[in-house]
Design an enzyme around this catalytic site. Structure first.
Site, PDB file in Angstrom:
ATOM      1  N   CYS A  26       0.923  -1.321  -0.118  1.00  0.00           N
ATOM      2  CA  CYS A  26       0.024  -0.101  -0.027  1.00  0.00           C
ATOM      3  C   CYS A  26       0.812   1.344   0.038  1.00  0.00           C
ATOM      4  CB  CYS A  26      -1.055   0.030   1.139  1.00  0.00           C
ATOM      5  SG  CYS A  26      -0.106   0.241   2.896  1.00  0.00           S
ATOM      6  N   CYS A  55       3.536   1.476   2.675  1.00  0.00           N
ATOM      7  CA  CYS A  55       4.783   0.724   2.396  1.00  0.00           C
ATOM      8  C   CYS A  55       5.789   1.540   1.701  1.00  0.00           C
ATOM      9  CB  CYS A  55       4.690  -0.595   1.723  1.00  0.00           C
ATOM     10  SG  CYS A  55       3.447  -1.553   2.577  1.00  0.00           S
ATOM     11  N   ASP A  82       9.717  27.669 -32.039  1.00  0.00           N
ATOM     12  CA  ASP A  82      11.014  28.144 -32.946  1.00  0.00           C
ATOM     13  C   ASP A  82      10.502  27.896 -34.066  1.00  0.00           C
ATOM     14  OD1 ASP A  82      13.735  28.960 -33.719  1.00  0.00           O
ATOM     15  OD2 ASP A  82      13.856  26.799 -33.857  1.00  0.00           O
ATOM     16  N   ASP A  93      14.533  22.808 -31.567  1.00  0.00           N
ATOM     17  CA  ASP A  93      15.160  21.682 -32.223  1.00  0.00           C
ATOM     18  C   ASP A  93      16.517  21.767 -32.079  1.00  0.00           C
ATOM     19  OD1 ASP A  93      15.104  23.300 -34.269  1.00  0.00           O
ATOM     20  OD2 ASP A  93      15.596  21.400 -35.542  1.00  0.00           O
ATOM     21  N   ASP A 132      18.215  26.504 -29.083  1.00  0.00           N
ATOM     22  CA  ASP A 132      16.752  26.442 -28.078  1.00  0.00           C
ATOM     23  C   ASP A 132      16.831  26.056 -26.773  1.00  0.00           C
ATOM     24  OD1 ASP A 132      15.569  27.588 -30.513  1.00  0.00           O
ATOM     25  OD2 ASP A 132      15.445  25.419 -31.340  1.00  0.00           O
TER      26      ASP A 132
END
Length: 752
Positions: free
Chosen positions: A25, A28, A435, A638, A642
């Site tokens: 549970c 734990c 971008d 990318d 960036d």
């Protein structure tokens, strides 16, 4: 087609992964985490109940043995997991299989022993009144209580020694009370109609129902890890390697960088590599989500785990083991599933005090019915019902199972989510900043316009291609590609010379050909005034202009103009429209000139007021921070430039065609360069977050409704046991509905 996807390596901090046995549970989970964090040198520890695993970040002073000892001291068992081992070699996976078999056996045995105890209750529905002898009830209930139920005593005792409580403690207390009451009734209570009032069936059936719930829960949880197991299954066990002109099958672990691997038609590609011989198509759908086979030729990169198409390939290995794209993808998905969502931290705090509060409520129920009403038998039964209904299994499963399912289906669609926080944050996005180059556009120049001043465009292109043949310059490649598309053949020029900062010149037959910028024309005494209007129009659209002139015995003549532009991704307009339909604001942040930025914005539908052009790389992050001050913002990019902007956003989204630096800074990586995946990422985030909220509702509602009913004496312990067991099952089953999610990209293209 798509470039091969690459995933950045992980953090420099040492990372340890373990399978944790014995957790039942949310309490734990908290105990194991606290034990691990107490080890000197541990930076962070995250424990996942759904995967029964722990991930620990620590410095180099921490040993694996010290962490295993800490888990053992908390009353649980830790097993080291190799993150890049095949599933069959993973001891944690083998444990799950063995555990599932044992759960099924124990459930069958418990059901067989409990059924005779329940039959008299069922017979009452047909008016039959009969009971098993007390000694037989004792004989049937005892092995269920102390053999099949021994796990609850062991784990409950371990929790008590650690000064805390868990689900097992509640079950052990509750069923022991019912069993003990029955034994006491057998020994001391008055006999009515030849039989004392016994409650062996309550304790035995509660244990049986909990075992059934655990078995169903384990089956359902295994389905939430289907995405990881599907990715792991893509790893071939062996590969065919060419050594000394002989092809031999070797285990995948024995392959080294620069080995030549032979891939036959229909086989899985075993390694990341470059094709040195052959041509084919590669099915990368399980890795990038790309549904169509990708054409592959000599010099192209292939990804391990993809399926080869119709051609025989010879591949030179460039990455092995944990450094392959597939291994990195698996590692990222596993890390995302192991980390906690922010909302889970709230649940953990609740779970830490939940069990002690429930025990107090059970004691209060016992004393109320025993002292105030003088009915100690009913007092015990009501207290048992409180203990049983309140087991916090569902609380521990509500969030991690949804995270596992959400990140799993996202990975299958080509969306890698770095961690649970990114997944949860994405659902609240209000602004998406882009971008331009490589994100909304392809990022490669293309010849978009040829203006021949003498009317012969093909000849202008033929002369340009002749001078550019063999050049690696991006604009030269664009010229050669355009000539190929138009089926224009050009013999390479001779005496070709590059003119630094100006262009290039060469000789084609009797003509000297010059191609370059306006400064080249000026240096040659050529005045382009008559065509400058056309050049300015092209520049206004963000295009680069090259001039072509020729010189022969009759003098120098301006022959034409070539305009180059970055090609818009065909999916960009649809992606922007879908984001607007979701109520999101879109912004373009570009280092390009205003003409180029505005042209792209107009083409895809980004409002002119939300276009920021001529932004220096170092200023992109400031632009993103300004947007973040207004609302929650995502940045899509990318390139290396960036990365700061991606890190500055609430959520950074990197295109899979980009650099490792960009992807390392991003919270989400798109495994193929399709901006529509941004819409899918937001969609799956919203759906997953909704599932988390639904799961937490169901987890709490069982307790909010059940505990008062049990305390009021309106809930039989057997019914309480059934409700507790099915609370976990309902949470996991609700989560599994996420597996039916289909990306919008597939809806629109008719796939799946």
């Amino acid at each position: 087609m798509n470039p091969t996807f690459s995933v950045p390596p992980g953090d420099a901090t040492a990372s340890f992964k373990f399978g944790i046995q014995g957790m039942t549970c949310a309490s734990c989970v908290g105990r194991v985490e606290r034990a691990l964090k107490k080890v000197p040198g541990v930076v962070d520890a995250s424990v996942n109940l759904a995967t029964e695993s722990a991930t620990v970040q620590a410095n180099d002073t921490v040993t694996r043995d010290a962490l295993i000892a800490a888990v053992s001291g908390a009353g649980y068992e830790a097993t080291a997991v190799a993150s890049d081992a095949p599933p069959s070699d993973d001891p944690h996976a083998r444990h799950h299989d063995a555990h599932g078999d044992r759960e099924r056996r124990h459930l069958i045995l418990a059901a067989l022993l409990s059924l005779p105890l329940v039959l008299p209750m069922l017979a009452l529905a047909w008016g039959e009144h009969w009971m098993l002898p007390a000694w037989l009830q004792l004989a049937l209930a005892t092995p269920v209580q102390f053999w099949l139920g021994a796990r609850f005593y062991r784990a409950g005792w371990a929790a008590l020694k650690a000064g805390t409580g868990n689900m097992d403690l509640l079950v052990a207390l509750g069923t022991s009370a019912g069993y003990g009451l029955s034994v006491w009734q057998m020994a001391f209570a008055e006999v009515h109609h030849g039989q004392p009032h016994l409650y062996f069936e309550a304790s035995a059936v509660v244990i049986t129902l909990i075992l059934m719930g655990k078995w169903l829960e384990a089956r359902a949880k295994r389905q939430t890890t289907a995405a990881i197991r599907a990715l792991q299954a893509l790893r071939p066990a062996t590969a065919r390697v060419r050594r000394d002109d002989v092809e031999v099958d070797v285990p995948i672990a024995q392959i080294r960088v620069d080995d030549l691997v032979v891939v036959l038609p229909g086989e899985r590609i075993a390694v990341d590599g470059l094709i040195v011989e052959g041509a084919s198509h590669s099915d990368e759908s399980m890795i990038t989500g790309e549904s169509l086979p990708v054409p592959k030729h000599t010099g192209d990169r292939v990804t391990g785990g993809a399926t080869n198409g119709e051609g025989r390939l010879l591949v030179r290995t460039i990455a092995i083991g944990a450094e392959t794209a597939l291994s990195r993808i698996i590692r990222l998905v596993e890390d995302a599933q192991a980390k906690k969502a922010p909302i889970q931290r709230v649940v953990d705090r609740v779970s830490a005090v939940f069990v002690p509060v429930v025990v107090l409520i059970a004691l209060a129920t016992l004393m109320y019915w025993g002292v105030a009403h003088g009915d100690w038998t009913r007092a015990v039964l009501n207290a048992v019902a409180v203990l049983v209904i309140a087991c916090p299994c569902a609380l521990g499963l509500a969030t991690p199972t949804a995270i596992m399912a959400g990140t799993g289906v996202a990975a299958r669609a080509g969306i890698l989510i770095k961690d649970a926080e990114a997944l949860e944050t994405t659902h609240g996005l209000r602004i998406v900043a882009f971008d331009k180059t490589g994100t909304l556009t392809v990022g490669e120049p293309r010849l978009v316009h040829v203006d021949a001043f003498d009317g012969d465009e093909d000849q202008v292109l033929q002369l340009a291609a002749a001078v550019q043949a063999g050049s690696e310059h991006p604009l030269a490649k664009a010229v050669l590609a355009a000539a190929t598309e138009r089926a224009i053949r050009a013999e390479p020029a001779v005496d070709v010379r590059a003119l630094s900062g100006l262009g290039v010149r060469g000789r084609v037959g009797d003509l000297e050909v010059l191609i370059g910028n306006e400064r080249l024309l000026q240096s040659e005494g050529i005045d382009p005034a008559s065509a400058r209007t056309t050049a300015l129009e092209q520049a206004a659209h963000g295009r680069s202009v090259s001039w072509l002139a020729t010189r022969d015995a009759n003098g120098t003549r301006l022959r034409g103009l070539l305009a180059f532009g970055d090609t818009l991704r065909p999916e960009s307009e649809e992606a922007i429209g879908a984001l607007h339909a979701l109520g999101l604001r879109t912004v373009l942040i570009s280092g390009d000139n205003a003409g180029a930025a505005n042209a792209v914005a107009r083409a895809v539908g980004i409002p002119a007021d939300d276009v920021h052009a001529n932004v220096l790389p170092g200023d992109k992050a400031e632009e993103v921070r300004a947007l973040a001050a207004l609302d929650r913002v995502a940045m899509v990019g990318d390139g290396i430039n960036d990365a700061p902007a991606l890190a500055a956003a609430d959520v950074g989204i990197a295109m899979g065609s980009g650099t490792d630096v960009a992807m390392q800074a991003a919270g989400i990586t798109l495994m193929r360069p399709d901006p529509r995946l941004i819409v899918d990422a937001i969609d799956i985030s919203r759906r997953t977050t909704r599932k988390i909220h639904q799961n937490l509702f169901w987890a709490f509602i069982y307790n909010v409704v059940g505990i008062p009913l049990a305390a009021a004496g309106l809930l039989n312990p057997v019914i309480a046991g059934a409700a507790m067991a099915f609370s976990s099952v309902s949470v996991v089953t609700n989560t599994l509905l996420l597996r039916r999610w289909t990306p919008r990209t597939q809806h629109r293209t008719g796939e799946a």
